[in-house]
Scaffold this motif. Structure first.
Motif, mmCIF file in Angstrom:
data_model
loop_
_atom_site.group_PDB
_atom_site.id
_atom_site.type_symbol
_atom_site.label_atom_id
_atom_site.label_comp_id
_atom_site.label_asym_id
_atom_site.label_seq_id
_atom_site.Cartn_x
_atom_site.Cartn_y
_atom_site.Cartn_z
ATOM 1 N N SER A 189 -8.837 2.765 -1.139
ATOM 2 C CA SER A 189 -10.083 3.147 -0.478
ATOM 3 C C SER A 189 -10.058 2.878 1.023
ATOM 4 O O SER A 189 -10.799 3.499 1.788
ATOM 5 C CB SER A 189 -11.268 2.414 -1.114
ATOM 6 O OG SER A 189 -11.099 1.005 -1.002
ATOM 7 N N HIS A 190 -9.184 1.961 1.468
ATOM 8 C CA HIS A 190 -9.099 1.631 2.889
ATOM 9 C C HIS A 190 -8.139 2.538 3.645
ATOM 10 O O HIS A 190 -8.077 2.485 4.878
ATOM 11 C CB HIS A 190 -8.638 0.176 3.049
ATOM 12 C CG HIS A 190 -7.281 -0.088 2.490
ATOM 13 N ND1 HIS A 190 -7.051 -0.157 1.123
ATOM 14 C CD2 HIS A 190 -6.067 -0.275 3.079
ATOM 15 C CE1 HIS A 190 -5.763 -0.396 0.916
ATOM 16 N NE2 HIS A 190 -5.153 -0.467 2.070
ATOM 17 N N VAL A 191 -7.379 3.363 2.941
ATOM 18 C CA VAL A 191 -6.437 4.280 3.590
ATOM 19 C C VAL A 191 -7.188 5.544 3.987
ATOM 20 O O VAL A 191 -7.961 6.099 3.206
ATOM 21 C CB VAL A 191 -5.273 4.631 2.637
ATOM 22 C CG1 VAL A 191 -4.311 5.612 3.297
ATOM 23 C CG2 VAL A 191 -4.533 3.365 2.222
ATOM 24 N N LEU A 214 -7.889 6.416 -10.725
ATOM 25 C CA LEU A 214 -8.275 5.003 -10.786
ATOM 26 C C LEU A 214 -7.548 4.184 -9.730
ATOM 27 O O LEU A 214 -8.138 3.306 -9.086
ATOM 28 C CB LEU A 214 -7.988 4.443 -12.173
ATOM 29 C CG LEU A 214 -9.138 4.466 -13.185
ATOM 30 C CD1 LEU A 214 -10.265 3.553 -12.733
ATOM 31 C CD2 LEU A 214 -9.673 5.869 -13.398
ATOM 32 N N ILE A 215 -6.259 4.449 -9.528
ATOM 33 C CA ILE A 215 -5.494 3.719 -8.515
ATOM 34 C C ILE A 215 -6.058 4.007 -7.124
ATOM 35 O O ILE A 215 -6.225 3.086 -6.303
ATOM 36 C CB ILE A 215 -4.008 4.099 -8.580
ATOM 37 C CG1 ILE A 215 -3.382 3.608 -9.883
ATOM 38 C CG2 ILE A 215 -3.245 3.506 -7.386
ATOM 39 C CD1 ILE A 215 -1.938 4.032 -10.070
ATOM 40 N N SER A 216 -6.363 5.266 -6.848
ATOM 41 C CA SER A 216 -6.924 5.628 -5.547
ATOM 42 C C SER A 216 -8.255 4.942 -5.310
ATOM 43 O O SER A 216 -8.536 4.455 -4.213
ATOM 44 C CB SER A 216 -7.097 7.153 -5.447
ATOM 45 O OG SER A 216 -5.857 7.813 -5.543
ATOM 46 N N LYS A 217 -9.073 4.898 -6.351
ATOM 47 C CA LYS A 217 -10.391 4.265 -6.239
ATOM 48 C C LYS A 217 -10.266 2.756 -6.017
ATOM 49 O O LYS A 217 -10.998 2.179 -5.206
ATOM 50 C CB LYS A 217 -11.189 4.545 -7.519
ATOM 51 C CG LYS A 217 -12.607 3.989 -7.532
ATOM 52 C CD LYS A 217 -13.536 4.818 -6.691
ATOM 53 C CE LYS A 217 -14.979 4.356 -6.828
ATOM 54 N NZ LYS A 217 -15.899 5.120 -5.982
ATOM 55 N N THR A 229 0.828 -1.202 0.000
ATOM 56 C CA THR A 229 0.000 0.000 0.000
ATOM 57 C C THR A 229 0.864 1.254 0.000
ATOM 58 O O THR A 229 0.546 2.238 -0.676
ATOM 59 C CB THR A 229 -0.934 0.002 1.220
ATOM 60 O OG1 THR A 229 -1.785 -1.144 1.174
ATOM 61 C CG2 THR A 229 -1.797 1.259 1.255
ATOM 62 N N TRP A 230 1.972 1.231 0.745
ATOM 63 C CA TRP A 230 2.885 2.376 0.750
ATOM 64 C C TRP A 230 3.473 2.606 -0.645
ATOM 65 O O TRP A 230 3.661 3.747 -1.071
ATOM 66 C CB TRP A 230 4.018 2.161 1.751
ATOM 67 C CG TRP A 230 3.638 2.371 3.187
ATOM 68 C CD1 TRP A 230 3.593 1.449 4.183
ATOM 69 C CD2 TRP A 230 3.235 3.612 3.790
ATOM 70 N NE1 TRP A 230 3.185 2.014 5.368
ATOM 71 C CE2 TRP A 230 2.958 3.340 5.152
ATOM 72 C CE3 TRP A 230 3.077 4.903 3.311
ATOM 73 C CZ2 TRP A 230 2.548 4.327 6.040
ATOM 74 C CZ3 TRP A 230 2.653 5.900 4.199
ATOM 75 C CH2 TRP A 230 2.399 5.603 5.536
ATOM 76 N N ILE A 231 3.760 1.523 -1.366
ATOM 77 C CA ILE A 231 4.293 1.657 -2.725
ATOM 78 C C ILE A 231 3.263 2.315 -3.634
ATOM 79 O O ILE A 231 3.582 3.232 -4.412
ATOM 80 C CB ILE A 231 4.702 0.278 -3.279
ATOM 81 C CG1 ILE A 231 5.878 -0.293 -2.470
ATOM 82 C CG2 ILE A 231 5.079 0.378 -4.758
ATOM 83 C CD1 ILE A 231 6.256 -1.713 -2.856
ATOM 84 N N VAL A 232 2.008 1.865 -3.523
ATOM 85 C CA VAL A 232 0.942 2.449 -4.338
ATOM 86 C C VAL A 232 0.734 3.912 -3.965
ATOM 87 O O VAL A 232 0.566 4.780 -4.839
ATOM 88 C CB VAL A 232 -0.367 1.652 -4.169
ATOM 89 C CG1 VAL A 232 -1.505 2.320 -4.932
ATOM 90 C CG2 VAL A 232 -0.189 0.219 -4.647
ATOM 91 N N LEU A 233 0.747 4.211 -2.670
ATOM 92 C CA LEU A 233 0.617 5.594 -2.214
ATOM 93 C C LEU A 233 1.726 6.471 -2.784
ATOM 94 O O LEU A 233 1.494 7.628 -3.173
ATOM 95 C CB LEU A 233 0.651 5.647 -0.685
ATOM 96 C CG LEU A 233 -0.666 5.431 0.061
ATOM 97 C CD1 LEU A 233 -0.408 5.245 1.551
ATOM 98 C CD2 LEU A 233 -1.606 6.600 -0.167
#
Length: 339
Positions: A194-196, A187-190, A81-85
């Motif tokens: 969504s749980h962050v 799109l990535i955030s959606k 999740t940190w990588i995606v963030l």
């Protein structure tokens, strides 16, 4: 009215109004800086607006969301999740706004606003391909008509029919690339974030975005580029800019995005050029051209078509739920009669 009772769509619409006005406000701030030059140059440059504005936003976010940045809560977030963030922060917090601000230095505000309308269409197309989002034919038609309106607004502008300046064309390219990066980030955030919590997302995005942009600017422009970044005059305006444009805009956007379908996000996004052109008139005195009136009318038609699709989908879902309930009641009655 309780904050929790506010409709997610209302959050989206407020964010759209804020984002629509952001380009005009940014240009207005640079004009103010021109009238208060320091050592012969503008202290409120586009780079200083982005860099100092992000620092001010980071300060405000820290005051608002500091409880969401406790060690125990941060450790609970998976490494993936940190990588995606981080990817979202670099795309939407550094590269995309940097490209848009650079485009504002080359092109008119309305050009930046209108070409930026590529983003909603890209969001819709990517949501269909990636998230398998179900959309109606009306919504697809609406997006296509909206895109046609944007295209005509740009193509019919008189200066575009002539040989446009190379810098102006480069500015338009920057906006198009920024639209793609913002669509991917949305799109990535959606799909993945969504749980962050909103606070964690905003704080991390602003922090990484600020650091990334500062490093890129140092490489491209040199260490003297931020000489006036810590001038009290700059910070006075940037605190106001960050509080409204960055903090309120991003917070409302994320709250609305997480509880709203992609189709509704696309619909709300479609109104951004209207809000932007209105803001350009109110803030900068820029009057819409005939090309903008024509394109704007077609964009409105696209919005109406998209809204018809949303209404039809809601109606179909309600009918399906009604038929399901009726069928269940009938089955229950038959079962009772058999006893």
């Amino acid at each position: 009215m309780s904050v929790r009772r506010i409709s997610p769509q209302l959050y989206l619409w407020i964010a759209i109004l804020i984002f629509g006005a952001s380009s005009s406000v940014t240009r207005k701030l640079t004009l103010i800086g021109d009238r208060h030059s320091i050592n012969g140059h503008n202290p409120i440059s586009f780079c200083n607006i982005l860099f100092v504005g992000n620092l001010c936003a980071l300060l405000l976010f820290s005051l608002i969301y500091h409880r969401q940045w406790r060690i125990r809560q941060l450790r609970a977030i998976p490494r993936r999740t940190w990588i995606v963030l981080t990817i979202v922060a670099v795309f939407s917090g550094a590269i995309a706004p940097g490209l848009i601000f650079q485009a504002l230095a080359f092109s008119s505000v309305n050009d930046v606003i209108l070409i930026g309308r590529l983003e909603p269409l890209l969001v819709l197309l990517l949501s269909i391909a990636w998230l398998k989002e179900r959309v109606t034919a009306w919504e697809i038609l609406g997006a296509m008509v909206t895109f046609l309106g944007v295209t005509l607004t740009v193509v019919l502008q008189p200066h575009l029919l002539n040989a446009a300046a190379p810098q102006a064309n480069l500015g338009k390219l920057f906006v198009a690339i920024a639209a793609l990066l913002l669509a991917i980030s949305t799109l990535i955030s959606k799909a993945k974030l969504s749980h962050v919590s909103v606070g964690t997302h905003n704080l991390y995005r602003t922090l990484i975005g600020t650091i990334t942009f500062y490093c890129i600017a140092l490489i491209v422009y040199g260490s003297d580029h931020f000489t006036d970044a810590f001038s009290p005059f700059v910070w006075k305006w940037m605190l106001l800019y960050a509080g409204v444009i960055v903090v309120l805009g991003q917070t409302f956007w994320l709250r609305g995005l997480r509880a709203t379908s992609i189709a509704k996000v696309t619909l709300a996004n479609a109104f951004t050029p209207i809000a932007g052109i209105l803001a350009a008139f109110l803030v900068l005195g820029e009057r819409p051209t005939s090309a903008q009136w024509i394109g704007g009318s077609i964009i409105l038609l696209g919005i109406i078509l998209s809204q018809i699709g949303i209404w039809r989908r809601k109606s179909d879902l309600m009918m399906l739920a009604h038929n399901s309930a009726s069928r269940q009641a009938l089955e229950n009655n038959i079962g009772f009669m058999r006893l």
